[in-house]
Design an enzyme around this catalytic site. Structure first.
Site, short mmCIF file in Angstrom:
data_model
loop_
_atom_site.label_atom_id
_atom_site.label_comp_id
_atom_site.label_asym_id
_atom_site.label_seq_id
_atom_site.Cartn_x
_atom_site.Cartn_y
_atom_site.Cartn_z
CG ASP A 13 -50.21 14.99 -10.85
OD1 ASP A 13 -49.52 14.20 -11.53
OD2 ASP A 13 -49.98 16.22 -10.78
CG HIS A 14 -46.32 14.04 -9.26
ND1 HIS A 14 -44.98 13.75 -9.40
CD2 HIS A 14 -46.65 14.81 -10.32
CE1 HIS A 14 -44.51 14.33 -10.49
NE2 HIS A 14 -45.51 14.98 -11.07
CD GLU A 32 -48.17 11.42 -17.15
OE1 GLU A 32 -48.87 11.51 -18.18
OE2 GLU A 32 -47.79 12.40 -16.49
#
Length: 524
Positions: free
Chosen positions: A179-180, A287
């Site tokens: 994530d991120h 994403e």
């Protein structure tokens, strides 16, 4: 450990023909039982000093069982029974037997939900909730910052989630999100650790300063680009209206073109680079986060970003715009819900047009808009990310079990909130909004988890709380985990109730925040 008794347990399991409701050994965690012809696998959950101690039991042909790291073993005819720890070697050995244990892509799953378990103790409860819901859980979802603040690695996160998947016999698929991640070495680290999904945080490539330029400054900055770029962007977008569907279209004024290019084109080019270097070669789920901009993502911004990716032959699994309103940590949506709905219709239409789903970042507790998201999402569905909700439900356990410790944690958080001011956007400053520590006592300590400002103080300070030391010893961390593990059943109850509020609204089983809170809000 009585290995001969475990051999008898195995024969009892084989004779049960799938009905394990009356097994004599109550330490066998029934959800974990897997039988493959005459091979048997399950977890033991033994209670030691009020905490659950887990072990893996494997009963296999004696040559095959050597894949496992055995703590103890015993022979039984042509089979060997081993007892082992829930470690990395044993999990990988199990994934060779059961492919559903491995994290996979969200591709083909219409509805997906990120859970971001920061403590490694929430996934069992989450999986029990998600069974039969038709939603793919992203159990492992941690940013590099979260890993640093909790003293965990991507491998820790993967294994905590993976063992919960085996424990609960969750066979319908789960994902692992790096994530991120912001730069190539972070992406590479996430991939090598086993992440199946990458969320690219393009903060450093999004030029937020452009939003503050005057029209003249914007013109000058834009026209300083290479002539061929200016011509391409003007020919493609300027004064053009793009019909997305019968109810939605996007028009580009001169300002729309200039802002979209100058704010976001660097991020587009970076996403293309990451795609070709990592996503395509490793067949990853991609994403892209647009939500690090300081102003909401306009329909023109969103269309520009998606169309430029499309022209490069890239369709991500999800894109996260910055929606109108405020998606602050640990509290409900702040803003005009009707305007959010009107703009969500356009963003959803753009996502559908280009073939991906919208991702809602900082989705924890955004109960006022979940019914809208669930109702308006179409063919490709939705992805929602939560994280801090698990931490706050853990603190609810602490407040319930040890009110004095909770008061100490809150006082420390309140007095040191400046430590995290640079990392989060939140309203709960110590200017009289959040409850003062001296007003909190044993009788009202649980209210901290119901007050928006107190929730933000506690949410944002999780890393400081866990890492605070005096004389080289943790002040809160060890006590915190001891209480949480001794009260795992209570933690599970809180987790399920809280996430169920989110899911019911997203799936249309409830219409309002008040409805789900009345149904699920803990009474103790």
């Amino acid at each position: 450990m009585d290995l001969q008794k475990l051999v008898s347990d195995v024969h009892e399991i084989l004779a049960a023909n799938g009905d394990y409701s009356n097994l004599s050994d109550k330490d066998i965690y029934v959800n974990s039982i897997q039988v493959d012809v005459r091979n048997v696998y399950f977890d033991l959950h033994e209670t030691v000093n009020k905490q659950t101690v887990k072990s893996l039991v494997v009963y296999e042909d004696r040559d095959d069982v050597k894949d496992f790291d055995a703590r103890e073993s015993i022979a039984d005819d042509d089979k060997t029974l081993i007892v082992g720890d829930l470690n990395e070697q044993n999990w990988h050995a199990l994934t060779k037997r059961f492919n559903w244990l491995k994290p996979t892509s969200r591709h083909g799953h219409k509805y997906t939900f990120g859970l971001g378990d920061r403590l490694g103790l929430a996934s069992n409860a989450h999986l029990r909730l998600f069974k039969g819901r038709g939603i793919m859980p992203v159990l492992a979802q941690q940013s590099i910052r979260e890993l640093l603040l909790t003293n965990r690695t991507e491998t820790d996160v993967l294994l905590d989630a993976g063992w919960a998947v085996f424990d609960e016999g969750f066979t319908t698929g789960w994902a692992d999100d790096g994530d991120h991640v912001k730069n190539p070495h972070e992406v590479d680290y996430a991939i090598k650790a086993g992440c199946t999904m990458i969320t690219l945080d393009s903060t450093e490539k999004i030029h937020n300063e452009i939003a503050d330029l005057t029209d003249d400054q914007l013109d000058a900055k834009y026209n300083a680009l290479d002539d061929d770029l200016v011509k391409y962007f003007n020919d493609t977008y300027l004064d053009k209206t793009f019909k997305i569907n019968d109810n939605a279209s996007v028009h580009f004024s001169k300002k729309d073109v200039e802002q979209s290019v100058l704010i976001f084109n660097g991020a587009v080019q970076y996403a293309i680079f990451i795609y070709h270097k990592f996503i395509k070669p490793y067949n990853l789920d991609f994403e892209i986060s647009m939500d690090e901009a300081i102003v909401p993502t306009t329909p023109a911004n969103h269309y520009f970003f998606a169309n430029e990716l499309h022209e490069a032959g890239i369709t991500p699994e999800t894109i996260a715009p910055r929606f109108y309103g405020e998606f602050q940590k640990a509290i409900d949506y702040i803003g005009d819900v009707k305007r959010f709905e009107a703009e969500f219709v356009i963003h959803e239409a753009i996502a559908e047009h280009f073939g991906y789903k919208l991702s809602i970042h900082s989705g924890s507790d955004k109960l006022s808009v979940y019914e809208i998201i669930g109702r308006l999402s179409n063919k490709h569905g939705w992805h929602v990310k939560t994280a801090g909700t698990n931490w706050l439900e853990a603190l609810r356990v602490i407040a319930h079990a040890d009110p004095k410790l909770m008061q100490e944690i809150y006082k420390f958080s309140y007095e040191n909130l400046d430590d995290v001011a640079a990392f989060y956007v939140f309203n709960a400053q110590t200017d009289g909004k959040a409850p003062k520590p001296e007003t909190i006592n044993d009788s009202n300590v649980m209210t901290l988890l119901q007050d928006d400002d107190a929730r933000q103080v506690l949410h944002t300070m999780y890393g400081s709380i866990l890492n605070y030391q005096k004389s080289y010893r943790y002040v809160f961390r060890d006590k915190f985990f001891k209480i949480l593990k001794e009260n795992q059943a209570q933690y599970d109850k809180y987790l399920i109730a809280h996430i169920a509020q989110h899911i019911d609204l997203l799936q249309g089983k409830a219409k309002t925040k008040a409805e789900v809170q009345a149904k699920y809000e803990p009474k103790d």
